[in-house]
Structures are given as C-alpha cells and as structure tokens.
Design an enzyme around this catalytic site. Structure first.
Site, PDB file in Angstrom:
ATOM      1  N   GLU A   1     -61.199 246.054   9.708  1.00  0.00           N
ATOM      2  CA  GLU A   1     -60.237 244.730   9.497  1.00  0.00           C
ATOM      3  C   GLU A   1     -60.314 244.283  11.172  1.00  0.00           C
ATOM      4  O   GLU A   1     -59.775 245.324  12.281  1.00  0.00           O
ATOM      5  CB  GLU A   1     -59.138 244.643   8.591  1.00  0.00           C
ATOM      6  CG  GLU A   1     -59.342 245.529   7.312  1.00  0.00           C
ATOM      7  CD  GLU A   1     -57.585 245.440   7.007  1.00  0.00           C
ATOM      8  OE1 GLU A   1     -56.927 245.303   7.505  1.00  0.00           O
ATOM      9  OE2 GLU A   1     -57.552 246.090   5.655  1.00  0.00           O
TER      10      GLU A   1
ATOM     11  N   GLU B   1     -60.994 236.624   3.751  1.00  0.00           N
ATOM     12  CA  GLU B   1     -60.180 237.190   2.552  1.00  0.00           C
ATOM     13  C   GLU B   1     -58.668 236.158   2.571  1.00  0.00           C
ATOM     14  O   GLU B   1     -58.531 235.595   4.187  1.00  0.00           O
ATOM     15  CB  GLU B   1     -59.808 238.191   3.298  1.00  0.00           C
ATOM     16  CG  GLU B   1     -58.384 238.428   1.282  1.00  0.00           C
ATOM     17  CD  GLU B   1     -57.841 239.834   1.613  1.00  0.00           C
ATOM     18  OE1 GLU B   1     -58.494 241.382   1.701  1.00  0.00           O
ATOM     19  OE2 GLU B   1     -56.712 240.471   0.380  1.00  0.00           O
TER      20      GLU B   1
ATOM     21  N   ASP C   1     -64.190 251.956   3.657  1.00  0.00           N
ATOM     22  CA  ASP C   1     -62.865 250.976   4.357  1.00  0.00           C
ATOM     23  C   ASP C   1     -62.039 251.985   5.530  1.00  0.00           C
ATOM     24  O   ASP C   1     -61.600 253.115   4.842  1.00  0.00           O
ATOM     25  CB  ASP C   1     -61.417 250.315   3.825  1.00  0.00           C
ATOM     26  CG  ASP C   1     -61.625 249.356   3.368  1.00  0.00           C
ATOM     27  OD1 ASP C   1     -62.319 248.820   4.324  1.00  0.00           O
ATOM     28  OD2 ASP C   1     -60.843 248.579   2.375  1.00  0.00           O
TER      29      ASP C   1
HETATM   30  O1  KIV Z   1     -59.866 247.453   0.234  1.00  0.00           O
HETATM   31  C1  KIV Z   1     -59.866 246.481  -0.645  1.00  0.00           C
HETATM   32  O2  KIV Z   1     -60.103 246.284  -1.678  1.00  0.00           O
HETATM   33  C2  KIV Z   1     -60.959 245.893   0.403  1.00  0.00           C
HETATM   34  C3  KIV Z   1     -61.025 244.414  -0.373  1.00  0.00           C
HETATM   35  C4  KIV Z   1     -60.515 243.914  -0.931  1.00  0.00           C
HETATM   36  C5  KIV Z   1     -61.469 243.502   0.662  1.00  0.00           C
HETATM   37  O3  KIV Z   1     -60.045 245.835   1.692  1.00  0.00           O
END
Ligand code: KIV
Length: 266
Positions: A117, A183, A85
């Site tokens: 995102e 989501e 992420d």
């Molecule tokens: O940070 C995370 O765990 C996520 C998932 C819930 C998709 O973005």
C-alpha cells in the site's frame, strides 16, 4: 486444462482488452473453488484480519498471519496468480526490512507477487523490492493501513485531491509495480489513470473503466456483517444457508436423529 496465469499474461490481457478478475482468498477450500471457477488473480489480502480474524482494521495483521494464509492458499495449487498482501509494519520501516519480508512471502509463503500500500511515499520501497525480482502490485487511493490518517474508510481523490492520486499512480508505475489497485476513488479519475498508465489497474470501488476488478470473497458471498461498502455486490447470501444447516444439525443431534446407522461403523 487451464494454464498457470503469469504476470506477462496479465499484461497481455490488459493490452488485448480482456478484463482481469481478482478475488481475495485466505484458505485451501475457497481457493480450490474459486480457482476452478476461473478467477485470474487470487489476493491473499490482509483483509483476513477483518473478515477472518474479526479485528476492526487490518492493522493488527502480522507477517506470521499472512504467511499462514498464503501457504494455505498455495497448497491448493491454483492456476490463478497468487499475490500476497504485505501487512502493516512489514515494509514501512526501511528498504532492507521490506526486501527481507517480501522475500519471505515468496520463499516461505509461496506467493508469486506481493502487494504494497502507498504511492509516492512507498515508491523507493517498490523500486527496491521490484529490483530484486519480487513482483509488486501497488495499492493507492483508499489504503486501509492508513485508516487513522484518513480518519476511517473514506473515498479518496475527490476534487483537489485528484492530482495527488494521479502522482501516486505515476510514481508506482515508474518504481516498477506490475499492476496497481485503485481503491475507492471517483470512477472518472480511475478512467483517467487507466488511460494513462501502461500497467493494469485493478479497481475496487473505482468504477467500470479499470483493467480489472477485485472484491473480498466474504463480501460477495454475503458473509461479512460488519461493514458493507457501496461498491460491494452480493453474488450469494450464504449466511442464511449456513444458519439453516447448523440449526438442522443441532436439532437432529438433540432429537437423536443424527447419527443413524448410515453414519455408524459395524
Ligand atoms: O486486503 C485486501 O483484501 C485488499 C483488497 C480489498 C484490495 O487489499
């Protein structure tokens, strides 16, 4: 022995109708266990900020935090694809900074793809990052880094908001994302998007029609007391097991039952 999972493998899974399993991981031991259990994609989620570090939201998570967790996961040499992420403010401030930070996550962190995102608003960033051969997984619907704008963790895309989510899905695909997380959107809307897109959709609170599913590891193991959304399923309750083990250890130390000769050197 199972072979390393790549992005083309995920596209083939989608085309052949094999569902993709994805879970979050933030460290070495959990990665070893979940990889041996056969998960397809490991997401080093910025949810680490909440379930690991104890923040209320993912907003305080930094690049350094994500690099630390990503390196720990990669050290376990998983066969699963490792997606990291991108934390809040590492890609929103301009294309050059976004490319540099995404590059760091691959080069210094060892991730094989990044997750960003945003929908139409982030399409230029997704296009730029994808064009320098950094694979991007997009994330639309409830985007936790938009916590303040959304007024909390709320289902997105109901009624007249649905068209906006469809536009976001089309925009991230056109920008070059190789997959998209959906989501907390209505199951029917997720089914419609999944039928329309030619990249895999990975659902979390988006019903059963997505090409794959993702959940947070602490949630499925019953280790997150703070927040348990409707879409979470507990596959184990590890809290009481850890509680019992720690109580027993404390008791044995206090009573002088541990350590014994078996745990001592001659
Ligand atoms: O940070 C995370 O765990 C996520 C998932 C819930 C998709 O973005």
């Amino acid at each position: 022995m199972r072979k390393k999972i790549t992005i083309p493998d995920l596209l083939n899974m989608m085309r052949e109708g094999h569902k993709i399993s994805m879970l979050t991981s933030y460290d070495f031991p959990f990665t070893r266990i979940m990889d041996a259990a056969g998960v397809d994609v490991i997401l080093v989620g910025d949810s680490a900020g909440v379930v690991f570090a104890g923040h209320d939201t993912t907003l305080p998570v930094t690049m350094e935090d994500m690099l630390y967790h990503t390196r720990a996961v990669v050290r376990a040499l998983p066969k699963a694809l490792v997606v990291a992420d991108m934390p809040f403010m590492s890609y929103q401030t301009g294309i050059e900074e976004a490319c540099r930070n995404c590059g760091r996550m691959i080069k210094d962190g060892g991730a094989e793809a990044v997750k960003i995102e945003g929908g139409t608003n982030m399409a230029p960033v997704i296009r730029a990052v994808s064009s320098i051969d950094i694979p991007v997984m997009a994330h639309i619907g409830l985007t936790p880094q938009s916590f303040h704008r959304m007024g909390g963790y709320k289902v997105q895309g109901r009624k007249d908001q649905a068209e906006k989510i469809i536009e976001d899905a089309r925009a991230v695909e056109a920008a070059g994302a190789f997959a998209v997380v959906l989501e907390a959107i209505p199951a029917k809307l997720a089914a419609q998007i999944t039928a329309e897109l030619s990249i895999p959709t990975i659902g979390i609170g988006a019903g059963p029609s997505c090409d794959g599913q993702v959940l947070v590891i602490h949630d499925i193991l019953g280790l997150c007391e703070k927040y348990s959304p409707k879409f979470v399923k507990h596959y184990a309750e590890l809290g009481p097991i850890i509680d019992d083990a720690v109580k027993q250890y404390v008791h044995e130390v206090r009573e002088g039952h541990f350590p014994t000769e078996d745990h001592s050197f001659n």
